[in-house]
Structure formats: structure tokens, C-alpha cells
Design an enzyme around this catalytic site. Structure first.
Site, PDB file in Angstrom:
ATOM      1  N   ASP A  20       0.826  -1.213   0.000  1.00  0.00           N
ATOM      2  CA  ASP A  20       0.000   0.000   0.000  1.00  0.00           C
ATOM      3  C   ASP A  20       0.861   1.263   0.000  1.00  0.00           C
ATOM      4  O   ASP A  20       1.964   1.267   0.541  1.00  0.00           O
ATOM      5  CB  ASP A  20      -0.913  -0.026   1.245  1.00  0.00           C
ATOM      6  N   ASN A  68     -10.684  -2.251  -5.483  1.00  0.00           N
ATOM      7  CA  ASN A  68      -9.900  -1.336  -6.327  1.00  0.00           C
ATOM      8  C   ASN A  68     -10.545  -1.149  -7.710  1.00  0.00           C
ATOM      9  O   ASN A  68     -10.276  -0.164  -8.401  1.00  0.00           O
ATOM     10  CB  ASN A  68      -8.461  -1.841  -6.509  1.00  0.00           C
TER      11      ASN A  68
END
Ligand code: IPE
Ligand code: IPE
Ligand code: MG
Length: 233
Positions: A20, A68
Site C-alpha cells: 500500500d 480497487n
């Protein structure tokens, strides 16, 4: 050799990365987010290779989640292009060294050309014995669990925990011993909810594109000092 390199005996068998912070890495430099993702791919290659060199047998990486998909269209398109351009080349060297690559997630989401590249990676690496690299693509743990439940329902019989786990995308892989998340976020974000029952976790503030071999070894040193009790005393 780094001084904090840990003994093989206390290495995780399975390490997983929630990669991330690519977007923030780019924003900090006033760059478009997609350049952060591009840099993230370089880190991915570097870290997989260092894990294999260090003797870790299973390496999972969360690359693209089911959630996502809901990012702005141009970001999703940039991510698809990155996968298209890099997936084979990124893994080729590792495959030649005997690494087996598998993917977890609903791959039917991807365009045919991307799926062809994924299939090529899978088939060319199928006999690899050195380590397993497991990449989450359009992966969501809730999806995975529901899918496994439905499979069990279709099979028409009750299952035990082992059989249930074998129906997850990770079927056949050991649970992750260590989950590393970069960018300072303390959450799983739909990653291996079932498999993470007894995983150790390390969160580092480092943004994924800045994560390097040295920090990997620091994280492994932290893991080596953990006391895992699995509910016992
Ligand atoms: C991780 O970086 C890569 C993916 C989730 C595809 P992010 O894109 O989430 O980066 P941040 O969290 O916005 O910085
Ligand atoms: C998790 O990161 C997914 C991947 C690393 C692929 P996100 O950036 O999507 O997670 P949230 O939105 O911060 O929880
Ligand atoms: Mg993020």
C-alpha cells in the site's frame, strides 16, 4: 550480508505483503498516481527476489483488490496497462530460477490478452520447486469465502476446516505466518480474512515504492522475535 539477517529457522514459511501507498508516494512528488504504481512494480520485483534469496518458501502479494475496481476509470486502466506490460517480464527471471507463480482472485475480470499473459506465467512456472509466488489480482477475501461456501453447497456435503480451506484460492498453501502492510494503515482491507487467523502482523509507515531489502530484513528480524502461541500458553 546485513547484520540483522535472521537465522533460517525463524524465517516465516509464508510471508504476505499488502503493498500500500503507491498513490501517496506519487502525490508527495506531485506526480500522477500511476507513476506510483509503476514504481511499486519495481519494488515488487526487488522484494520477491530478496524473499526467494532469503529462503522464504511462499510469498503472497496483494496487487489489485475487488474494491480497487471502483477507483476512477483512468486509474484502473493504468493499473491494467501495468499488469499487461509487466507481469511476464517481471516474473521471467524468477521463473527461470525455479519459482512457481500462482494467482488468487477472479481472473475472469481481466481482458483476454492479460489472461493470456497470466496463463503463460502459470504454465511456464508450473514445475517450479524453489518457492511459490502468489499474487492477488481482483482478489477479495469475502468473494473468496462466498465462492468456497457455494462450492461446498454444490458438493452437497458438510466440510471440515481443512476441506473448506482447500477450496479457497490459497488451497494447498500454508496460512501466512507474517503479513506486512506498508503505508501505516492498520487494516486487512479484505485480504486473507480466513487465512490470517494466526498471522503475525507488521505495519510499517514506509510507502510501498520505498520499501527495500534492508527494511525487509528488519521486518524479518521483528518476526523472529515474536512469540506465537496459537491460543496455548
Ligand atoms: C496500493 O497503493 C496499490 C493498489 C491498491 C492498487 P494505493 O494506490 O492504494 O496507494 P495509496 O494508498 O492511495 O497511497
Ligand atoms: C489494499 O489497499 C489493496 C491492495 C494493496 C491491492 P487499498 O489502498 O485498496 O486499501 P484501503 O482502501 O486503504 O483500505
Ligand atoms: Mg491504498
Amino acid at each position: 550480508m546485513k547484520s540483522d539477517k535472521v537465522e533460517n529457522t525463524s524465517l516465516p514459511t509464508h510471508i504476505a505483503f499488502i503493498m500500500d501507498g503507491n498513490g501517496r508516494w506519487a502525490s508527495k512528488r506531485l506526480l500522477p498516481r500511476k507513476l506510483g504504481h509503476k514504481e511499486g512494480v519495481k519494488t515488487m520485483r526487488k522484494i520477491i527476489s530478496e524473499c526467494v534469496k532469503s529462503g522464504i518458501k511462499v510469498i503472497s502479494l496483494f496487487a489489485f483488490s475487488t474494491e480497487n475496481r471502483n477507483r476512477p476509470k483512468d486509474e484502473v486502466a493504468a493499473l491494467m496497462q501495468l499488469i499487461r506490460d509487466n507481469i511476464y517480464d517481471m516474473l521471467k527471471e524468477l521463473i527461470d530460477e525455479g519459482v512457481k507463480v500462482v494467482f488468487m482472485g477472479d481472473l475472469s475480470y481481466f481482458d483476454d490478452d492479460i489472461r493470456k499473459s497470466l496463463d503463460r506465467v502459470i504454465s511456464e512456472s508450473a514445475d517450479g520447486k524453489k518457492a511459490i509466488v502468489n499474487i492477488g489480482l481482483n482478489y477479495g477475501s469475502r468473494d473468496e469465502i462466498v465462492r468456497a461456501v457455494n462450492e461446498c453447497v454444490r458438493a452437497g456435503k458438510e466440510v471440515d476446516a481443512n476441506e473448506f480451506a482447500s477450496r479457497l484460492y490459497t488451497g494447498g498453501l500454508p496460512d501466512p505466518d507474517l503479513i506486512v502492510r506498508t503505508s501505516g494503515e492498520y487494516r486487512l482491507s479484505n485480504f486473507m480474512l480466513y487465512q490470517a487467523a494466526y498471522s503475525e502482523m507488521v505495519v510499517t509507515d514506509t510507502l510501498w515504492p520505498d520499501f527495500d531489502e534492508e527494511e525487509l530484513h528488519s521486518v524479518l528480524a521483528v518476526y523472529a522475535k515474536r512469540s506465537r502461541r496459537f491460543g496455548k500458553v
